[in-house]
Write a protein that holds these residues in place. Structure first.
Motif, PDB file in Angstrom:
ATOM      1  N   TYR A  62       0.888  -1.195  -0.031  1.00  0.00           N
ATOM      2  CA  TYR A  62       0.120  -0.111   0.101  1.00  0.00           C
ATOM      3  C   TYR A  62       0.831   1.352   0.046  1.00  0.00           C
ATOM      4  CZ  TYR A  62      -3.272  -3.585   1.270  1.00  0.00           C
ATOM      5  OH  TYR A  62      -4.038  -4.776   1.539  1.00  0.00           O
ATOM      6  N   GLY A  63       0.619   2.102  -0.993  1.00  0.00           N
ATOM      7  CA  GLY A  63       1.419   3.302  -1.022  1.00  0.00           C
ATOM      8  C   GLY A  63       0.587   4.682  -0.942  1.00  0.00           C
ATOM      9  N   TRP A  64       1.329   5.897  -0.490  1.00  0.00           N
ATOM     10  CA  TRP A  64       0.750   6.920  -0.391  1.00  0.00           C
ATOM     11  C   TRP A  64       1.837   8.019  -0.483  1.00  0.00           C
ATOM     12  CZ3 TRP A  64       0.760   3.636   3.421  1.00  0.00           C
ATOM     13  CH2 TRP A  64       1.486   4.178   4.636  1.00  0.00           C
ATOM     14  N   ALA A  65       1.568   9.213  -0.801  1.00  0.00           N
ATOM     15  CA  ALA A  65       2.528  10.320  -0.861  1.00  0.00           C
ATOM     16  C   ALA A  65       2.205  11.439   0.351  1.00  0.00           C
ATOM     17  CB  ALA A  65       2.633  11.026  -1.967  1.00  0.00           C
ATOM     18  N   ALA A  66       3.183  11.411   1.270  1.00  0.00           N
ATOM     19  CA  ALA A  66       3.045  12.433   2.533  1.00  0.00           C
ATOM     20  C   ALA A  66       4.346  13.043   2.812  1.00  0.00           C
ATOM     21  CB  ALA A  66       2.436  11.833   3.513  1.00  0.00           C
ATOM     22  N   LEU A  87      -0.814   4.364 -12.819  1.00  0.00           N
ATOM     23  CA  LEU A  87      -1.201   3.265 -12.360  1.00  0.00           C
ATOM     24  C   LEU A  87      -0.717   2.249 -13.431  1.00  0.00           C
ATOM     25  CD1 LEU A  87      -4.580   4.047 -10.700  1.00  0.00           C
ATOM     26  CD2 LEU A  87      -2.362   3.656  -9.668  1.00  0.00           C
ATOM     27  N   ASP A  88      -1.142   2.582 -14.658  1.00  0.00           N
ATOM     28  CA  ASP A  88      -0.746   1.725 -15.735  1.00  0.00           C
ATOM     29  C   ASP A  88       0.575   1.421 -15.942  1.00  0.00           C
ATOM     30  OD1 ASP A  88      -3.643   1.614 -16.345  1.00  0.00           O
ATOM     31  OD2 ASP A  88      -3.429   3.208 -17.954  1.00  0.00           O
ATOM     32  N   SER A  89       1.385   2.444 -15.839  1.00  0.00           N
ATOM     33  CA  SER A  89       2.789   2.412 -15.857  1.00  0.00           C
ATOM     34  C   SER A  89       3.339   1.709 -14.925  1.00  0.00           C
ATOM     35  CB  SER A  89       3.275   3.835 -15.871  1.00  0.00           C
ATOM     36  OG  SER A  89       2.924   4.607 -17.191  1.00  0.00           O
ATOM     37  N   GLY A 101      -5.773   2.168  -8.155  1.00  0.00           N
ATOM     38  CA  GLY A 101      -5.937   3.349  -7.244  1.00  0.00           C
ATOM     39  C   GLY A 101      -6.927   2.672  -6.153  1.00  0.00           C
ATOM     40  N   TYR A 102      -7.063   3.722  -5.022  1.00  0.00           N
ATOM     41  CA  TYR A 102      -7.928   3.439  -4.038  1.00  0.00           C
ATOM     42  C   TYR A 102      -8.434   4.745  -3.522  1.00  0.00           C
ATOM     43  CZ  TYR A 102      -9.555   2.162   0.571  1.00  0.00           C
ATOM     44  OH  TYR A 102     -10.393   2.102   1.956  1.00  0.00           O
ATOM     45  N   ILE A 251      -2.333   4.006  -3.751  1.00  0.00           N
ATOM     46  CA  ILE A 251      -2.295   3.035  -4.667  1.00  0.00           C
ATOM     47  C   ILE A 251      -1.823   1.693  -3.947  1.00  0.00           C
ATOM     48  CG2 ILE A 251       0.181   3.914  -5.008  1.00  0.00           C
ATOM     49  CD1 ILE A 251       0.428   2.986  -7.753  1.00  0.00           C
ATOM     50  N   ILE A 252      -2.286   0.934  -4.556  1.00  0.00           N
ATOM     51  CA  ILE A 252      -2.241  -0.691  -4.300  1.00  0.00           C
ATOM     52  C   ILE A 252      -1.319  -1.262  -5.235  1.00  0.00           C
ATOM     53  CG2 ILE A 252      -2.982  -2.747  -3.201  1.00  0.00           C
ATOM     54  CD1 ILE A 252      -5.485  -1.004  -2.205  1.00  0.00           C
ATOM     55  N   ILE A 253      -0.255  -2.012  -4.977  1.00  0.00           N
ATOM     56  CA  ILE A 253       0.439  -2.605  -6.052  1.00  0.00           C
ATOM     57  C   ILE A 253       0.595  -4.279  -5.491  1.00  0.00           C
ATOM     58  CG2 ILE A 253       1.805  -0.989  -6.974  1.00  0.00           C
ATOM     59  CD1 ILE A 253       4.309  -1.830  -5.246  1.00  0.00           C
ATOM     60  N   GLU A 254       0.583  -5.105  -6.325  1.00  0.00           N
ATOM     61  CA  GLU A 254       0.700  -6.551  -6.073  1.00  0.00           C
ATOM     62  C   GLU A 254       1.856  -7.240  -6.460  1.00  0.00           C
ATOM     63  OE1 GLU A 254      -2.677  -8.533  -7.521  1.00  0.00           O
ATOM     64  OE2 GLU A 254      -4.079  -7.570  -6.296  1.00  0.00           O
TER      65      GLU A 254
END
Length: 436
Positions: A62-66, A87-89, A101-102, A251-254
């Protein structure tokens, strides 16, 4: 005097003063019961939360910018910077199996037929694989681009007539706009699907980001935001970018698997791209924001730290209770020495040694401590069981604390009985026989 005789005499003295003995051990009972009950609840809560993370979920990052200096839980201080192109990239990067995205879309109400219920942040826009097939009680995942969604049991059961597969729900977005969705799946539990949701048993409706969130963001010219405390304000926030493009707060990546090496590789690939000049997010990151990626296990570590602090706090309170209990045992044993002065004198007159008298009173103190520990352990286990059943958690008994409780009871008895026993052993037999 052999140990069995000392034990028999000590037990007879305790039975001769049942009420006094019960009140003496009360402090130890309460202290040990409090420790075991709360440690049991803490272990059960931790097991319940971690148990909700399936092996597939463990490969999610799980990612975020802060701002890196922002303190708080997931999404604390997060800003919407990730675009659909990002997200696509990211999804096409090496070692990344998927990326989506979330966002939470703020709503006013949800209607099922003629029945309407108020609902705030229950509409979650994300990717189809966010809802694992193994987490569905019935139905299927929603598909990207379609007006359909998946509900959890809390959302399905909030109407007089439960929601079923194929029902059409009408959602009133904050501001009055309405949209519809077809229910295509129902999850097996009401708990949240990720740490972003706090694992709460609240009504949740999961929908694809496209069209729901993308349309909302494009129509309002914003992308969503955060209130600074980790709570997603979703589409309609005043903290948006104003670009007219959808920008996601998270953003959630797997990763390819739940192996730590695969997770680290996926995290590094995603971070490298998002912080590069090729990404749209880099336009907003600047020097003040940094991308943070954490797994479910890492995010839950914060909760485990809180539980550890709570456990230490309870242990500290219980330690005070145990101190009071030990003082009570010492006080009662001193009173017992005074009451039994003539008995001590007779014992010494018929040949009892100082060590015999010392052992007798010390054994009595230890018995009181052990009884308090056993009763406290039983009460604590019962309290933990009832608490876990009430909260609906898997029951986990910390057996090491049960063993520790018995040990503490013995130790408290020894420490509390040392001085009274030593004083009794030093009693002069002549003075004791003349004592009235």
């Amino acid at each position: 005097m052999n140990p069995l005789e000392s034990l028999r005499l000590s037990w007879r003295s305790i039975r001769g003063h049942k009420l006094r003995s019960a009140l003496t051990t009360l402090g130890i009972v309460i202290g040990i019961a409090a420790v075991i009950a709360f440690v049991t609840l803490g272990a059960s809560l931790q097991a319940g939360i971690i148990g909700d993370i399936s092996p597939d979920d463990r490969r999610n990052v799980y990612g975020w910018a802060a701002d890196p200096d922002t303190e708080g839980g997931p999404l604390a201080g997060a800003q919407p910077v990730f675009t659909p192109d990002d997200l696509d990239s990211v999804a096409s990067q090496p070692d990344v199996a998927a990326a989506y995205g979330y966002a939470t879309i703020q709503t006013q109400a949800i209607s099922n037929g003629n029945e309407t219920v108020a609902q705030g942040n229950g509409l979650i826009a994300t990717g189809p694989s966010y809802i694992r097939e193994g987490r569905l009680a019935e139905g299927r995942q929603f598909e990207r681009g379609d007006r359909e969604g998946v509900v959890n049991p809390a959302a399905a059961n909030q109407f007089e007539e439960n929601v079923t597969i194929g029902d059409e729900l009408t959602v009133t977005i904050l501001g009055g706009e309405r949209t519809t969705l077809e229910v295509v799946g129902i999850t097996d539990t009401s708990e949240g699907q990720s740490p972003f949701e706090g694992f709460e048993s609240s009504p949740r409706v999961y929908v694809p980001t496209d069209p729901y969130y993308v349309e909302q963001a494009a129509g309002l010219g914003i992308g969503g935001g955060s209130d600074g405390s980790g709570n997603d304000t979703g589409a309609g926030s005043e903290n948006g970018t104003g670009t007219g493009d959808a920008r996601f707060l998270a953003i959630i990546i797997e990763a390819d698997s739940a192996a730590q090496s695969d997770i680290d590789a996926a995290r590094e690939s995603a971070t490298a791209y998002l912080e590069s000049e090729q990404s749209d997010a880099s336009e907003l990151l600047g020097d003040d924001l940094a991308v943070t990626f954490q797994t479910s296990t890492e995010l839950l570590q914060q909760l485990q730290d809180v539980l550890a602090l709570l456990r230490n706090f309870i242990v500290g309170i219980a330690a005070i209770s145990l101190l009071v209990g030990s003082i009570g045992i010492a006080n009662i044993m001193l009173v017992s020495v005074t009451e039994r002065t003539r008995e001590i004198g007779i014992m010494k007159a018929v040949g009892a040694q100082n060590r015999d008298v010392l052992g007798l009173f010390l054994t009595e103190a230890v018995i009181l401590g052990v009884i308090g520990a056993i009763l406290g352990t039983g009460l604590g286990l019962l309290g933990g069981y009832l608490g876990a059943q009430y909260i609906d958690l898997p029951l986990v008994y910390p057996l090491e604390y049960v063993a520790l409780a018995i040990g503490v009871g013995v130790l408290v008895g020894i420490l509390a009985g040392l001085y009274p026993a030593w004083r009794a052993a030093r009693t002069d037999p002549i003075d004791a026989l003349r004592y009235e």
